[in-house]
Scaffold this active site. Sequence first.
Site, PDB file in Angstrom:
ATOM      1  N   ASP A 138      -0.195   5.067   0.757  1.00  0.00           N
ATOM      2  CA  ASP A 138      -0.446   6.129   1.729  1.00  0.00           C
ATOM      3  C   ASP A 138      -0.296   5.648   3.166  1.00  0.00           C
ATOM      4  O   ASP A 138      -0.954   4.702   3.601  1.00  0.00           O
ATOM      5  CB  ASP A 138      -1.848   6.704   1.539  1.00  0.00           C
ATOM      6  CG  ASP A 138      -2.032   7.327   0.172  1.00  0.00           C
ATOM      7  OD1 ASP A 138      -1.025   7.630  -0.489  1.00  0.00           O
ATOM      8  OD2 ASP A 138      -3.195   7.494  -0.257  1.00  0.00           O
TER       9      ASP A 138
ATOM     10  N   ASP B 262       0.859  -1.176   0.000  1.00  0.00           N
ATOM     11  CA  ASP B 262       0.000   0.000   0.000  1.00  0.00           C
ATOM     12  C   ASP B 262       0.902   1.235   0.000  1.00  0.00           C
ATOM     13  O   ASP B 262       2.061   1.164   0.429  1.00  0.00           O
ATOM     14  CB  ASP B 262      -0.901  -0.024   1.242  1.00  0.00           C
ATOM     15  CG  ASP B 262      -1.636   1.277   1.465  1.00  0.00           C
ATOM     16  OD1 ASP B 262      -2.354   1.708   0.554  1.00  0.00           O
ATOM     17  OD2 ASP B 262      -1.463   1.876   2.553  1.00  0.00           O
TER      18      ASP B 262
END
Length: 316
Positions: free
Chosen positions: A71, A69
């Site tokens: 963010d 991922d």
Amino acid sequence: MAALGWLTPRRRSATARSVLAGEAAAEAARKSSQQFEALDALETRERTARAAEPEFPVAGDDRAAAFFDLDNTVMQGAAIFHFGRGLYKRKFFQRRELARFAWQQTWFRLAGVEDPEHMQDVRESALSIVKGHRVSELMSIGEEIYDEYMADRIWPGTRALAQAHLDAGQKVWLVTAAPVETATIIARRLGLTGALGTVAESVDGVYTGKLVGEPLHGPAKAEAVRALASAEGLDLTRCAAYSDSHNDIPMLSLVGHPYAINPDTKLRKHAREREWRLRDYRTGRKAAKVGIPAAAGVGALAGGTAAAVALHRRRR
């Protein structure tokens, strides 16, 4: 000497309000100290668990890959917010919209979680801004924005994890709800294999202001990883996935080696229940890392309770 009188503390008796304030502060400090002791014990247990982990990733396993991922996992904050800041600098939109982006970024950094409705609002803002612009133009600007606002926000610890997979001969992919163009730039600048991201519709190389399908968020990330693994001939039980958000539990649950990185409260709880590996690269104690608002709320409640009890005693 009279002129220096303001330097001399005046003797004054403690009022009921000052006594209450002092007792409340003392009680809050005691509660905070207990929280820190508990967190220190937790950190010790997690360090012990890490020391007992088998070596990973396994070098030469070409049927394994890693999915990260973006963010708050690879990068502090949200890529789309940093991108918006760069576009404002280039006069793509007005100050009022910048204030909106700034507030959204502040909320995201403090809360440390991805609220679907909040993120949808951000994406709609970004789509309206890029509508009518050429994809090539935004890609070129994206390179500049990475250097200006993103390069210094990469978590070194997470970057090291990604590099370990690369050194083991494995492919490493970003998986994010950020625009695929932005994600691709970040992946390339970090030396990763590539990126899976949200696809904005374009016609003849010009953005229409619409998405192709839906944002790559939550279950959509899991579907993207599953599809890529099938196309690449990967064995998901030998793959790893890394995220900070409980929204990515579907993706993390797909692989044999899930990691919670800088996890939000829900993911931390879920990871501990399933004995997933955890890493937290945020600065300061975990009380601050996991959520200052929550810790501050506990302290304020403790202080308020102490004051209320003291006041009740005095009134009696």
